[in-house]
Motif scaffolding. Structure first.
Motif, mmCIF file in Angstrom:
data_model
loop_
_atom_site.group_PDB
_atom_site.id
_atom_site.type_symbol
_atom_site.label_atom_id
_atom_site.label_comp_id
_atom_site.label_asym_id
_atom_site.label_seq_id
_atom_site.Cartn_x
_atom_site.Cartn_y
_atom_site.Cartn_z
ATOM 1 N N LYS A 77 6.169 -10.259 -1.608
ATOM 2 C CA LYS A 77 5.674 -9.966 -2.965
ATOM 3 C C LYS A 77 6.078 -8.558 -3.385
ATOM 4 C CE LYS A 77 1.243 -8.502 -3.360
ATOM 5 N NZ LYS A 77 1.030 -7.214 -4.038
ATOM 6 N N ASN A 78 5.849 -7.594 -2.488
ATOM 7 C CA ASN A 78 6.059 -6.206 -2.896
ATOM 8 C C ASN A 78 7.531 -5.814 -2.970
ATOM 9 O OD1 ASN A 78 3.357 -5.998 -3.201
ATOM 10 N ND2 ASN A 78 2.969 -4.822 -1.332
ATOM 11 N N ARG A 98 -1.203 -4.011 -11.692
ATOM 12 C CA ARG A 98 -0.780 -2.627 -11.622
ATOM 13 C C ARG A 98 0.735 -2.486 -11.422
ATOM 14 N NH1 ARG A 98 -1.259 2.805 -10.109
ATOM 15 N NH2 ARG A 98 0.595 2.860 -8.873
ATOM 16 N N ALA A 99 1.316 -3.434 -10.687
ATOM 17 C CA ALA A 99 2.748 -3.310 -10.404
ATOM 18 C C ALA A 99 3.611 -3.452 -11.660
ATOM 19 C CB ALA A 99 3.171 -4.334 -9.361
ATOM 20 N N ASP A 135 -8.480 5.028 -6.849
ATOM 21 C CA ASP A 135 -7.821 5.600 -8.004
ATOM 22 C C ASP A 135 -6.325 5.293 -7.863
ATOM 23 O OD1 ASP A 135 -7.688 7.112 -10.232
ATOM 24 O OD2 ASP A 135 -7.524 9.020 -9.167
ATOM 25 N N ILE A 180 -0.343 7.596 -11.639
ATOM 26 C CA ILE A 180 1.132 7.484 -11.630
ATOM 27 C C ILE A 180 1.779 8.857 -11.850
ATOM 28 C CG2 ILE A 180 1.222 5.055 -12.313
ATOM 29 C CD1 ILE A 180 2.133 6.101 -15.131
ATOM 30 N N ASP A 181 1.019 9.916 -11.525
ATOM 31 C CA ASP A 181 1.555 11.269 -11.735
ATOM 32 C C ASP A 181 2.889 11.493 -11.023
ATOM 33 O OD1 ASP A 181 -0.257 10.981 -9.466
ATOM 34 O OD2 ASP A 181 0.110 13.096 -9.071
ATOM 35 N N HIS A 193 5.208 9.214 -10.337
ATOM 36 C CA HIS A 193 6.271 8.502 -11.062
ATOM 37 C C HIS A 193 6.746 9.402 -12.216
ATOM 38 C CE1 HIS A 193 4.771 4.242 -9.802
ATOM 39 N NE2 HIS A 193 3.996 5.124 -9.199
ATOM 40 N N THR A 251 5.025 7.802 -2.329
ATOM 41 C CA THR A 251 4.615 6.671 -3.162
ATOM 42 C C THR A 251 5.690 5.583 -3.177
ATOM 43 O OG1 THR A 251 4.283 5.972 -5.459
ATOM 44 C CG2 THR A 251 5.261 8.138 -5.161
ATOM 45 N N VAL A 252 5.284 4.355 -2.918
ATOM 46 C CA VAL A 252 6.240 3.247 -2.814
ATOM 47 C C VAL A 252 6.803 2.894 -4.196
ATOM 48 C CG1 VAL A 252 6.528 0.835 -2.149
ATOM 49 C CG2 VAL A 252 5.104 2.341 -0.751
ATOM 50 N N ILE A 290 -4.423 6.235 3.374
ATOM 51 C CA ILE A 290 -3.648 6.040 2.135
ATOM 52 C C ILE A 290 -4.572 5.666 0.982
ATOM 53 C CG2 ILE A 290 -1.803 4.677 1.064
ATOM 54 C CD1 ILE A 290 -0.572 4.587 3.930
ATOM 55 N N ARG A 307 -10.572 1.888 0.439
ATOM 56 C CA ARG A 307 -10.209 0.473 0.511
ATOM 57 C C ARG A 307 -10.996 -0.264 1.605
ATOM 58 N NH1 ARG A 307 -3.907 -1.525 1.011
ATOM 59 N NH2 ARG A 307 -4.193 -3.330 -0.316
ATOM 60 N N LEU A 347 -6.924 -8.274 -2.903
ATOM 61 C CA LEU A 347 -6.078 -9.213 -2.166
ATOM 62 C C LEU A 347 -6.279 -9.186 -0.648
ATOM 63 C CD1 LEU A 347 -3.603 -10.953 -1.898
ATOM 64 C CD2 LEU A 347 -2.201 -8.957 -2.432
HETATM 65 N N1 EPU Z 1 -0.426 8.046 -5.524
HETATM 66 C C1 EPU Z 1 -0.582 9.200 -6.233
HETATM 67 N N2 EPU Z 1 0.187 9.382 -7.352
HETATM 68 C C2 EPU Z 1 1.108 8.464 -7.773
HETATM 69 C C3 EPU Z 1 1.261 7.277 -7.028
HETATM 70 C C4 EPU Z 1 0.476 7.094 -5.886
HETATM 71 O O1 EPU Z 1 -1.398 10.059 -5.895
HETATM 72 O O2 EPU Z 1 1.781 8.709 -8.786
HETATM 73 C C5 EPU Z 1 -1.244 7.828 -4.306
HETATM 74 C C6 EPU Z 1 -2.035 6.533 -4.335
HETATM 75 O O3 EPU Z 1 -3.253 6.686 -5.029
HETATM 76 C C7 EPU Z 1 -2.212 6.243 -2.858
HETATM 77 C C8 EPU Z 1 -0.901 6.740 -2.262
HETATM 78 O O4 EPU Z 1 -0.364 7.659 -3.216
HETATM 79 O O5 EPU Z 1 -3.263 7.014 -2.333
HETATM 80 C C9 EPU Z 1 0.130 5.662 -1.986
HETATM 81 O O6 EPU Z 1 0.260 4.821 -3.133
HETATM 82 P P1 EPU Z 1 1.613 4.109 -3.507
HETATM 83 O O7 EPU Z 1 2.127 4.676 -4.784
HETATM 84 O O8 EPU Z 1 2.539 4.126 -2.339
HETATM 85 O O9 EPU Z 1 1.113 2.633 -3.794
HETATM 86 P P2 EPU Z 1 1.823 1.614 -4.777
HETATM 87 O O10 EPU Z 1 3.273 1.865 -4.751
HETATM 88 O O11 EPU Z 1 1.135 1.609 -6.064
HETATM 89 C C10 EPU Z 1 2.374 -0.225 -3.010
HETATM 90 C C11 EPU Z 1 1.980 -1.645 -2.769
HETATM 91 C C12 EPU Z 1 0.538 -1.706 -2.282
HETATM 92 C C13 EPU Z 1 0.420 -0.866 -1.004
HETATM 93 C C14 EPU Z 1 0.888 0.567 -1.271
HETATM 94 C C15 EPU Z 1 0.904 1.442 -0.032
HETATM 95 C C16 EPU Z 1 3.300 -2.876 -4.384
HETATM 96 C C17 EPU Z 1 3.336 -3.734 -5.580
HETATM 97 N N3 EPU Z 1 2.120 -2.419 -4.004
HETATM 98 O O12 EPU Z 1 1.512 0.258 -4.042
HETATM 99 O O13 EPU Z 1 0.290 -3.062 -1.967
HETATM 100 O O14 EPU Z 1 -0.908 -0.858 -0.563
HETATM 101 O O15 EPU Z 1 2.234 0.531 -1.809
HETATM 102 O O16 EPU Z 1 1.714 0.899 0.943
HETATM 103 O O17 EPU Z 1 4.311 -2.644 -3.757
HETATM 104 C C18 EPU Z 1 -0.991 -4.990 -1.665
HETATM 105 O O18 EPU Z 1 0.058 -5.632 -1.549
HETATM 106 O O19 EPU Z 1 -2.128 -5.470 -1.367
HETATM 107 C C19 EPU Z 1 -0.945 -3.620 -2.172
HETATM 108 C C20 EPU Z 1 -1.990 -3.005 -2.711
#
Ligand code: EPU
Length: 421
Positions: free
Chosen positions: A22-23, A91-92, A119, A122-123, A125, A164-165, A328, A332, A371
């Motif tokens: 999915k991701n 959110r994605a 929380d 997207i800061d 990004h 951040t992923v 992370i 959660r 999920l």
């Molecule tokens: N964060 C920030 N600022 C940002 C972005 C993220 O502070 O601009 C923080 C988040 O709040 C978190 C950490 O950085 O504490 C990591 O977040 P990340 O951005 O990596 O998460 P994401 O990219 O939004 C993806 C997966 C999640 C998975 C996380 C961590 C997708 C669609 N989602 O989310 O998957 O938990 O990476 O590995 O790829 C799931 O599948 O159940 C799921 C939640």
């Protein structure tokens, strides 16, 4: 709205096939926006999050065709504003920002709010887009990013909870069409980021270093159509490995990448389970009760936050005292109060769960909240006495293709019941 009834105590045996990730699929589908030519993606899982993404792409002007696991997208003429009604469901959706900005130099998406796992800012990004010369404005709940032109830049994407992923994905997708070279420092190294980079390179991008902490992107003038196979879902696979540990005699997973699951298999082996791997399959032998574990989630290649809840479900019964920390998403742990309703003994303290394995879990009505928490409740039901009724199953359907069918195929006894209203 469906609910799932898990009748505990049935042994699992047999083989199942793991779906596409999915991701990986979500940003890969969004990347189709980067070219006017058609792209074809195979092994796209049939999940509600994927349906939302395809709806968003259609609303942006893409022609979308789907035939079982294969999706073809043609983004010949597109608009740059994604509709709130669909975006708010997932959110994605934020990962359309990067490709729209890359191709059209502007994009508007409604700003994702918080979600139950914490929380979700997207800061980072936005910081990445800024390094490419884009500005942003937040207006009426929407974020608009825009640039006269995009120029390569250097950006460090490490936040206080690690890399951040989706932020890495977004900046990579904007940078492929920027003028000059972009360097992402402290990039996420998850296999899903590598899968996206491989797809972008197949479209003509020039990306190096995906899978390491430094990604270098040399901008190109345009991208072309491509065909791609999404990698197997390591979190789905990990979830079924835990099912095998909880209730399995011998459970085999096909179409997996064992190298993506090393942190998970290492913990399961420490808990006492025997796991055999080959190039694309894994077998777990559910030989007895788990030993206690110390688990701390970390960015890849560390232990994934997306497997934390499932491990709590495993350790809740007959395991000694385990300590599970999520660095992370420290909030959660919604599964904990539901597991306690089933008799688990778990104490929560600032992002750490102290799990004291109990002798018996009992089925109970429980509420799915996100999920992975939902998946954990289904897993707990496999070793609980009686029936576990998991409500709000739509959370599970966001990320697990046919979870009830796959577990039943292994010998579980799970019913899905339609609930009116
Ligand atoms: N964060 C920030 N600022 C940002 C972005 C993220 O502070 O601009 C923080 C988040 O709040 C978190 C950490 O950085 O504490 C990591 O977040 P990340 O951005 O990596 O998460 P994401 O990219 O939004 C993806 C997966 C999640 C998975 C996380 C961590 C997708 C669609 N989602 O989310 O998957 O938990 O990476 O590995 O790829 C799931 O599948 O159940 C799921 C939640």
């Amino acid at each position: 709205m469906d609910k799932i009834l898990v009748h505990g105590g049935h042994k699992l045996n047999g083989t199942i096939r793991i779906s596409g990730s999915k991701n990986s699929a979500l940003p890969i589908l969004a990347a189709a926006l980067l070219t006017k030519e058609p792209v074809t993606i195979h092994h796209v899982p049939d999940l509600s999050d994927i349906h939302y993404m395809l709806q968003i792409l259609a609303s942006l002007g893409c022609e979308v065709e789907r035939a079982s696991g294969t999706v073809t997208i043609r983004a010949e003429k597109i608009i740059t504003e994604a509709p709130y009604e669909i975006v708010r469901k997932m959110r994605a959706s934020v990962c359309v920002l990067g490709p729209l900005l890359g191709r059209e130099k502007e994009a508007t998406v409604s700003l994702p709010g918080g979600c139950v796992i914490g929380d979700r800012p997207i800061d980072l990004h936005l910081k990445g887009f800024q390094a490419l010369g884009a500005a942003h404005r937040i207006d009426a709940g929407n974020v608009k990013v825009f640039a006269g032109e995009l120029k390569g830049g250097v950006v460090n994407l490490r936040g206080k909870f690690g890399p951040t992923v989706l932020g890495t994905d977004n900046v990579m997708m904007a940078a492929v069409l920027a003028d000059g070279v972009t360097v992402i420092e402290s990039a996420a190294a998850e296999p899903e980021v590598v899968d996206l980079a491989n797809f972008l390179n197949a479209m003509g991008a020039k990306i190096e270093g995906a899978g390491t902490r430094r990604i270098i992107i040399e901008g190109v003038k345009e991208l072309h159509g491509a065909e791609h196979e999404v990698i197997p879902d390591r979190i789905e696979a990990g979830t079924y490995l835990v099912a095998g540990a909880i209730a399995g005699e011998k459970v085999t997973l096909k179409r997996v990448r064992p190298e993506h699951l090393e942190a998970v298999t290492e913990q399961l082996r420490s808990a006492g389970y025997q796991i055999e791997t080959s190039d694309s399959s894994m077998t777990i032998h559910g030989n007895g009760e788990p030993k206690s574990l110390q688990i701390t989630t970390e960015p890849y290649p560390g232990f994934p936050t997306d497997m934390q809840a499932q491990m709590c479900a495993l350790l809740a019964k007959n395991s000694g005292i385990s300590v599970v920390t999520d660095t992370i998403f420290p909030q959660r742990f919604m599964h904990v109060s539901e597991l306690k309703r089933m008799g688990a003994d778990i104490e929560l303290n600032n992002g750490t769960a102290i799990v004291k394995g109990v002798e018996r879990l009992g089925g109970a009505p429980v509420m799915a909240s996100d999920l992975r928490a939902s998946a954990a409740l289904v897993l707990a039901g496999l070793h609980a006495d009686g029936v576990t009724e998991v409500n709000r199953v739509y959370h599970i359907d966001r990320g697990y293709e046919l979870i009830d069918d796959k577990l039943n195929q292994l010998g579980a006894h799970i019913e899905r019941v339609k609930v009116k209203g």
